[in-house]
Design an enzyme around this catalytic site. Structure first.
Site, PDB file in Angstrom:
ATOM      1  N   ALA A 133       0.863  -1.185   0.000  1.00 12.10           N
ATOM      2  CA  ALA A 133       0.000   0.000   0.000  1.00 12.10           C
ATOM      3  C   ALA A 133       0.892   1.225   0.000  1.00 12.10           C
ATOM      4  O   ALA A 133       2.089   1.141   0.282  1.00 12.10           O
ATOM      5  CB  ALA A 133      -0.908   0.013   1.225  1.00 12.10           C
ATOM      6  N   LYS A 134       0.334   2.360  -0.338  1.00 10.29           N
ATOM      7  CA  LYS A 134       1.076   3.626  -0.252  1.00 10.29           C
ATOM      8  C   LYS A 134       0.054   4.750  -0.259  1.00 10.29           C
ATOM      9  O   LYS A 134      -0.982   4.669  -0.932  1.00 10.29           O
ATOM     10  CB  LYS A 134       2.032   3.790  -1.440  1.00 10.29           C
ATOM     11  CG  LYS A 134       3.234   4.650  -1.114  1.00 10.29           C
ATOM     12  CD  LYS A 134       4.214   3.883  -0.234  1.00 10.29           C
ATOM     13  CE  LYS A 134       5.464   4.675   0.064  1.00 10.29           C
ATOM     14  NZ  LYS A 134       6.384   3.916   0.913  1.00 10.29           N
ATOM     15  N   GLY A 135       0.370   5.780   0.502  1.00 13.99           N
ATOM     16  CA  GLY A 135      -0.501   6.951   0.526  1.00 13.99           C
ATOM     17  C   GLY A 135       0.321   8.204   0.363  1.00 13.99           C
ATOM     18  O   GLY A 135       1.527   8.207   0.607  1.00 13.99           O
ATOM     19  N   ASP A 164       6.907   8.296   6.013  1.00 18.32           N
ATOM     20  CA  ASP A 164       7.577   8.307   4.717  1.00 18.32           C
ATOM     21  C   ASP A 164       8.122   9.716   4.508  1.00 18.32           C
ATOM     22  O   ASP A 164       8.168  10.516   5.441  1.00 18.32           O
ATOM     23  CB  ASP A 164       6.579   7.913   3.605  1.00 18.32           C
ATOM     24  CG  ASP A 164       7.262   7.316   2.384  1.00 18.32           C
ATOM     25  OD1 ASP A 164       8.089   8.025   1.784  1.00 18.32           O
ATOM     26  OD2 ASP A 164       6.978   6.162   2.026  1.00 18.32           O
TER      27      ASP A 164
END
Length: 1006
Positions: free
Chosen positions: A290-292, A343
Site C-alpha cells: 500500500a502507499k498513501g 515516509d
C-alpha cells in the site's frame, strides 16, 4: 453628476441591514444585486465570480454609507426563472467567495443553474480532481468544460452518488446509461463514462459526515482494464480545498507509508509507483503493498498547518474503514485492518496518526502508525541500514571479505543526519568514505583516515548535522564540501587524481557524476532520488527530475557492488545493465526491506498487547516494557530475513536456467493479476537470454521473481484450505519471538491475522530454501500436495537445523552453496513421489509426519551434516518407505534395512551420484536425467515390494530373505549387475545411465 447618482441610487439603497461582514440581496424586478460590505470589494472580483455563473454586469454603482461599502449591480441573467429558483445557492456562493471562504474563480459554480449547492459542487470538484489523477488523457479544464456542456447528465451523476449513499438507491444507473448512449462525441463519452465508473465503483464516502474533507473509497479492481500499468485494487481519495491526497492498496490487508508529495499534477502516479515497489517489498511480511500521499496547494506551510492537513487526511481515510465511530452505507465487506507508516515528509507524524486512531476508538490504537514514540523507531534502531548492509555483505562474503570489518572504499548518496545513510555509514569503522552526495551538498575526502572520519561521521549523525558542518580539519588534504548548484569548483590535485581528470575547474554536477562512477568497493544509496539509469533510457521518462542533471548511466558505474538502502536509486533497466556488466546488485525491495519488516512486527505484536491492555491484563507502561525487552530478538528475526534473501539469490544464480525462469515468469503472469513482465522490463521468452550473464540469470530479475513467487504462494495457501489443519499452527510460533510466544500463546492463537501470518511464514520458508523453482511445475490440483509434502520432508530430515549447521560450519562458500542445493534436490526427489501418490490415493500427507519420532530413533547423531551425508540417498525414498510400512505393517527399521540391501546390491548410491554429477547440456538432457531418476526410484520401490511379497519373506530374517530372493532371481539380474559394476570404469553418460535404468525396469516386468 449629482443628478445621475440620484437616478442610479434610490432612498432604499441607503437603508443598511444588520449583518456581520457581507450581506447580499437580489431585486428580481430590476435584476439588481445589492451588496453591503464592511470592507472594500474590488468590482473586478465581483465580476469574476459572476462570470462563473455566466452572468454579466450591465451597470454598477458603489458608495459608502455609515462606513459600509454599498454596491448596486445591474445584471444580465439569461434564465431568470432558473436563477430565481436557485437564487439562494447563487447568493451563498457569491457571499462565501467574497469572504474568501471559497475560490473566487471556479467554473463549476455554473452547476448552480442545475441546483447543485456548494457541498455538491465541492463533491463534483473532488471527483474531477480524482478523475484527472486517474487518467492523463484529458486535462482538468477539458473535463470541466465537457461536464458543464452537459450539465444535466453531470447533475444526474451527482444525484446518483447521493442516492447511492443515502438510500442505497441505484435506480439512476438506468437513466445515466441511457443518457450516455445519446452522447455522439467520443471524448465527451469517455469523460462521462470515467466519472460514472468512479461513482459506480465507489463503496464508501464520508460526504454526509459534513467534514472539511470529502473522501471516497473506490474499488479500482473493477476497472483496471481501462487503466495503464499495475494498479491497486482499492483506493481512497481525500479532497480538501487546501490539499488533496490518495491511498492505494493491493488488498484489505495491506500496509505502506504516507508521504508528502510535491508532484501536484500526477501525485497518484508517484504513489502508485511506490505502491508497486511496496507490494514486492511486502512479499516477506503479512500485509500486501500500500502507499498513501498528499499534496498541499499552498506554497509556504507552517508546522501547525502541516499537522492540520496531515490530521485531516488521516481522519478522512479512517472514515472509510471499520473504525466504529461512524455508521456509513457501504458496498464492500469488512475492512478492519488499515495501517500507515512514516515516509518522505511525514517522519515525525506517527504519533499524530496514532492519537487520531486512539481518539476515534480504532482497535489498532498505536499500532495504526508504526514507528511512533511507543514503537520501533527505524532511525533509533538503524534497522533499514542494518538490513541493507547485511544483505549486501553476501557479495563480499563470496570474495572472502567482510563488509563489517574490512577496509572498503565507499561512495554514497545521502547525509549523515539521515536515517539510512547515517546509520549505514556507522556500521563499519573501517569504511573509507571517499565521497557523498546529498540533496544539496557534495562531500569529498580523497584519502580518508578511517578512524578520524568514522568519529566525525558519528558526531554529525548524533547531532543531526549536514555535510557543511563536517570539521574541515578532519578531511584529508585536497577534500572539501561543495554546494550542488555551484557553477565552478576549483579542483585540488587530490580530487583531480581521485576522479582522474586534468581539468582545473568543474561544475558541481560534473563532479557528482564523476564521483558516482568511481572505482570503489561499494556504492551506497541512502538518500531519496534516482541516480542511475540505463544507457538506453532518457531522463525525460524518469520521474525524479531533481536529480536528472547528475544521473549517470549504469554502464559507467565502476563500483564492485551497489547497496540500495533507499528506494528507486536505480531504474530497473539501470539495474539490469549494471548486473550484465558484472556488477553486484540485488533490488531496492530486497536491500531495504528490514524497515517494513520490523514495522509489521510492531503492528502484530501491538495487536496482541493492546488487546491485553483493553482487558486490563497489562498496563500501557508494561506493554512498552515488553516491546523493549523483545526488541533484539525481533531485530534478529528481521536481519535473518535479509540474510536468507541474499543467500537465496546466490543459490538461484546457480540453479535457475533459462527455460525454468521462463516457466516461472509465465506462471506468475497467468496466476498473479498484478505481475506483468513489461512492468519490470522482462523481455519476451525468445529474448530471455539477455538477462543472463555468464550463463547465470542476473540477480535483479531473480529478486523480482522471488518476491512475486512468495506473493503467489501466500495467496494460494490462504485460498487452498491448507490451514484448516492445526499442524500449521507451529509456523505461528516460528513468527513470534520465543519469550513473547511463551508468555502470550493463547492470545497469539486468536490473532485476527493468524492465517495470514502462517501463510506468510510458509511461503517465506519454502521460497527462501527451495527457491522460485518450486513454482515451475505448478498445477492447481496438486500444488497443495506439493506444499504439504515439502514441509513434511523438510521437518522429517531436520533440514532447518541442517542448513544452519552448514552455514555456520562450512567456510568454503562454494561448498556451502553446493550442499544447500543438494538438500533441496533430495527433498524434491521425495516430494515428486509424494505428490504423485497423494493424487491417486486417499492417504493424507500429514500421516507421514507421525513417523518422525520412529525415524529419529533410527538415525541418531549430533552432527546434522554427518547424518545427511550418510542418509541422503535414503531420504529420497523415505515417503515410499512410510507407505510400505503403512501397507505391510512392517517396522520402519526393517524397511530401511531392506532399502540398504537393495542399494548395496545394485550400487544405487553410485548410480545416483553419477547421475547427479552429469550436467545436462540441453532441455532434452534435463528431461532424460529426470526420467532416469524416476525409473530408478520406481525400480527400488517396486523391487522392495517384490521382496516383501515373496513366499519366504520374514522381517525377522531380513538379510536371509533378501539373499534367497536374489538367488532365485539371479539369472534375471546377473547381467545388469555386471553392467553396473563396469560403469565405474566406463565414461559416464546420460545415455548409458538411461540404458541401465531401463534394463532394471525390464527385469521387473518379466
Amino acid at each position: 453628476m449629482n443628478d445621475i447618482c440620484k437616478q442610479l441610487i434610490s432612498e432604499n439603497d441607503y437603508k443598511i441591514p444588520e449583518f456581520e461582514r457581507i450581506f447580499i440581496k437580489f431585486n428580481k424586478t430590476t435584476n439588481t444585486l445589492h451588496i453591503f460590505s464592511k470592507e472594500k470589494l474590488p468590482i473586478t472580483t465581483i465580476s469574476n465570480i459572476l462570470q462563473n455563473f455566466d452572468i454579466s454586469i450591465l451597470d454598477s454603482v458603489s458608495f459608502i454609507n455609515d462606513n459600509i461599502y454599498v454596491y448596486k449591480i445591474k445584471t444580465d441573467i439569461k434564465h431568470i426563472e432558473t436563477f430565481l429558483k436557485n437564487k439562494d445557492i447563487f447568493l451563498e456562493i457569491l457571499q462565501k467567495a467574497l469572504l474568501n471562504e471559497l475560490f473566487s474563480l471556479c467554473k463549476l459554480y455554473y452547476m448552480a443553474w442545475e441546483g447543485l449547492n456548494i457541498r455538491e459542487i465541492t463533491l463534483l470538484r473532488a471527483l474531477i480532481k480524482y478523475q484527472n489523477q486517474l487518467f492523463y488523457e484529458f486535462n482538468e479544464n477539458l473535463i470541466i468544460s465537457i461536464l458543464l456542456n452537459n450539465s444535466k447528465l453531470t447533475k444526474t451523476i451527482i444525484d446518483y452518488f447521493k442516492a447511492k449513499f443515502t438510500k442505497k438507491d441505484l435506480s439512476l444507473e438506468i437513466d445515466i446509461e441511457k443518457m450516455l448512449k445519446e452522447i455522439s462525441n467520443i471524448n465527451e463519452d469517455k469523460i462521462f463514462r470515467v466519472l460514472y465508473t468512479i461513482v459506480k465503483n465507489s463503496v464508501r464516502t464520508n460526504y454526509f459526515l459534513n467534514k472539511e474533507t470529502i473522501s471516497f473509497k473506490v474499488e479500482t479492481k473493477n476497472f483496471k482494464n481501462i487503466l495503464f500499468g499495475m494498479q491497486p485494487n482499492i483506493e481512497s481519495y481525500v479532497y480538501h480545498n487546501d490539499f488533496n491526497g490518495i491511498h492505494l492498496r493491493m488488498s484489505k490487508i495491506s500496509r505502506g507509508g504516507i508521504r508528502w508529495s510535491d508532484r501536484i499534477h500526477d501525485f497518484r502516479e508517484e504513489i502508485k509507483d511506490l505502491m508497486v515497489t511496496q507490494e514486492a517489498k511486502n512479499a516477506l511480511i503479512i500485509p500486501e503493498g500500500a502507499k498513501g500521499g498528499f499534496v498541499i496547494y499552498k506554497n509556504a506551510v507552517t508546522k501547525k498547518e502541516f499537522k492540520k492537513y496531515y490530521s485531516l487526511f488521516i481522519d478522512a481515510l479512517l472514515d472509510l474503514v471499520d473504525v466504529g465511530d461512524v455508521d456509513l452505507i457501504k458496498y464492500d465487506d469488512k475492512d478492519f485492518y488499515f495501517v500507515v507508516a512514516a515516509d518522505k515528509g511525514t517522519s515525525s507524524m506517527s504519533d499524530v496518526a496514532n492519537e487520531i486512531a486512539i481518539k476515534r476508538g480504532y482497535f489498532l490504537k498505536d499500532a495504526f502508525a508504526s514507528g511512533g514514540s511507543t514503537g520501533y523507531s527505524h532511525k533509533e534502531l538503524g534497522i533499514t541500514a542494518k538490513g541493507a548492509i547485511h544483505t549486501t555483505n553476501r557479495f563480499f562474503m563470496e570474495k572472502g571479505r567482510n563488509i563489517y570489518t574490512d577496509r572498503l572504499s565507499v561512495v554514497g548518496v545521502g547525509s549523515m543526519r539521515g536515517d539510512v545513510f547515517g546509520n549505514g555509514m556507522l556500521l563499519n569503522k573501517n569504511f573509507l568514505l571517499l565521497a557523498a552526495i546529498s540533496h544539496n551538498e557534495i562531500f569529498v575526502d580523497p584519502n580518508p583516515d578511517p578512524k578520524i572520519s568514522y568519529k566525525e561521521r558519528k558526531r554529525l549523525f548524533e547531532n543531526g548535522l549536514s555535510w557543511d558542518k563536517y570539521d574541515k580539519t578532519k578531511i584529508s588534504k585536497g577534500g572539501g564540501v561543495f554546494k550542488r548548484d555551484e557553477k565552478s569548483i576549483k579542483l585540488s590535485p587530490e580530487i583531480k587524481t581521485l576522479i582522474n581528470t586534468k581539468k582545473d575547474t568543474i561544475t558541481a554536477e560534473e563532479l557528482a557524476k564523476k564521483l558516482l562512477t568511481l572505482k570503489v568497493d561499494l556504492l551506497y544509496f541512502g538518500g531519496i532520488g534516482t541516480y542511475v539509469k540505463s544507457s538506453d533510457e532518457l531522463n525525460l521518462h524518469i520521474s525524479d527530475k531533481q536529480n536528472a542533471d547528475i544521473r549517470v548511466n549504469a554502464n559507467e558505474i565502476n563500483a564492485y557492488a551497489i547497496c540500495e538502502g533507499a528506494n528507486l536509486a536505480l531504474t530497473m533497466q539501470g539495474r539490469y545493465e549494471y548486473a550484465l556488466k558484472g556488477g553486484k546488485i540485488n533490488l531496492d525491495a530486497i536491500d531495504n526491506s528490514a524497515g517494513v519488516n520490523i514495522s509489521d512486527y510492531e503492528v502484530n505484536l501491538k495487536i496482541i498487547l493492546n488487546s491485553l491492555v483493553d482487558k486490563k491484563k497489562l498496563t500501557e507502561k508494561e506493554k512498552i516494557k515488553i516491546l523493549k525487552e523483545i526488541q533484539n530478538e525481533v531485530i534478529g528475526k528481521v536481519l535473518q530475513n535479509n540474510f536468507e534473501h541474499a543467500l537465496l539469490l546466490s543459490l538461484e544464480e546457480r540453479r535457475i536456467y533459462k527455460e525454468k525462469l521462463i516457466k516461472i515468469i509465465e506462471i506468475l503472469e497467468k496466476h498473479t493479476d498484478y505481475f506483468k513482465r513489461q512492468n519490470y522490463n522482462i523481455p519476451k521468452n525468445s529474448e530471455m537470454e539477455i538477462l543472463y550473464q555468464n550463463n547465470r540469470a542476473i540477480r535483479p530479475v531473480l529478486a523480482i521473481a522471488m518476491l512475486y513467487s512468495k506473493i503467489f504462494l501466500k495467496k494460494y495457501i490462504l485460498n487452498s484450505g491448507l490451514l484448516e489443519s492445526n499442524y500449521y499452527d507451529k509456523f505461528l510460533k516460528e513468527y513470534f519471538p520465543d519469550q513473547f510466544f511463551n508468555k502470550f500463546e493463547n492470545e497469539i492463537f486468536n490473532h485476527p491475522l493468524k492465517k495470514e501470518i502462517i501463510a506468510t511464514q510458509i511461503a517465506n520458508k519454502i521460497i527462501n530454501t527451495h527457491g522460485i523453482g518450486f513454482l515451475s511445475d505448478y498445477h492447481e490440483k496438486t500444488f497443495k500436495f506439493k506444499i504439504e509434502s515439502y514441509l513434511i520432508m523438510n521437518e522429517l530430515i531436520n533440514a532447518d537445523e541442517l542448513r544452519a549447521e552448514i552455514i555456520n560450519n562450512i567456510k568454503d562458500i562454494n561448498k556451502q552453496y553446493d550442499m544447500l542445493i543438494d538438500i533441496e534436490q533430495t527433498i524434491k526427489f521425495a516430494v515428486k513421489w509424494m505428490v504423485k501418490t497423494f493424487e491417486n490415493t486417499d492417504i493424507k500427507p500429514l500421516l507421514f509426519i507421525t513417523h518422525k519420532d520412529e525415524l529419529s530413533k533410527i538415525i541418531q547423531n549430533q552432527h546434522k551434516i554427518e547424518i545427511y551425508e550418510k542418509w541422503k540417498d535414503f531420504y529420497k525414498f523415505l515417503p515410499a518407505m512410510f507407505m510400505i510400512k503403512h501397507e505391510y505393517n512392517i517396522e520402519l527399521n526393517t524397511i530401511l534395512n531392506l532399502f540398504e540391501l537393495i542399494f548395496a546390491k545394485f550400487k544405487i548410491n553410485f548410480i545416483l551420484k553419477t547421475l547427479k554429477n552429469i550436467k545436462p547440456k540441453s532441455r532434452l538432457d534435463k528431461n532424460l536425467k529426470e526420467e532416469v531418476e524416476r525409473l530408478i526410484e520406481y525400480f527400488i520401490i517396486t523391487f522392495a515390494k517384490e521382496v516383501i511379497n515373496s513366499e519366504k519373506f520374514s522381517p525377522q530374517s531380513l538379510k536371509k530373505s533378501f539373499n534367497e530372493y536374489i538367488k532365485r532371481k539371479q539369472d534375471e539380474y546377473v547381467d545388469i549387475i555386471e553392467e553396473i559394476k563396469k560403469l565405474k570404469k566406463e565414461k559416464k553418460s546420460l545415455t548409458l545411465l538411461s540404458h541401465i535404468a531401463n534394463s532394471l525396469i525390464l527385469q521387473l516386468l518379466k
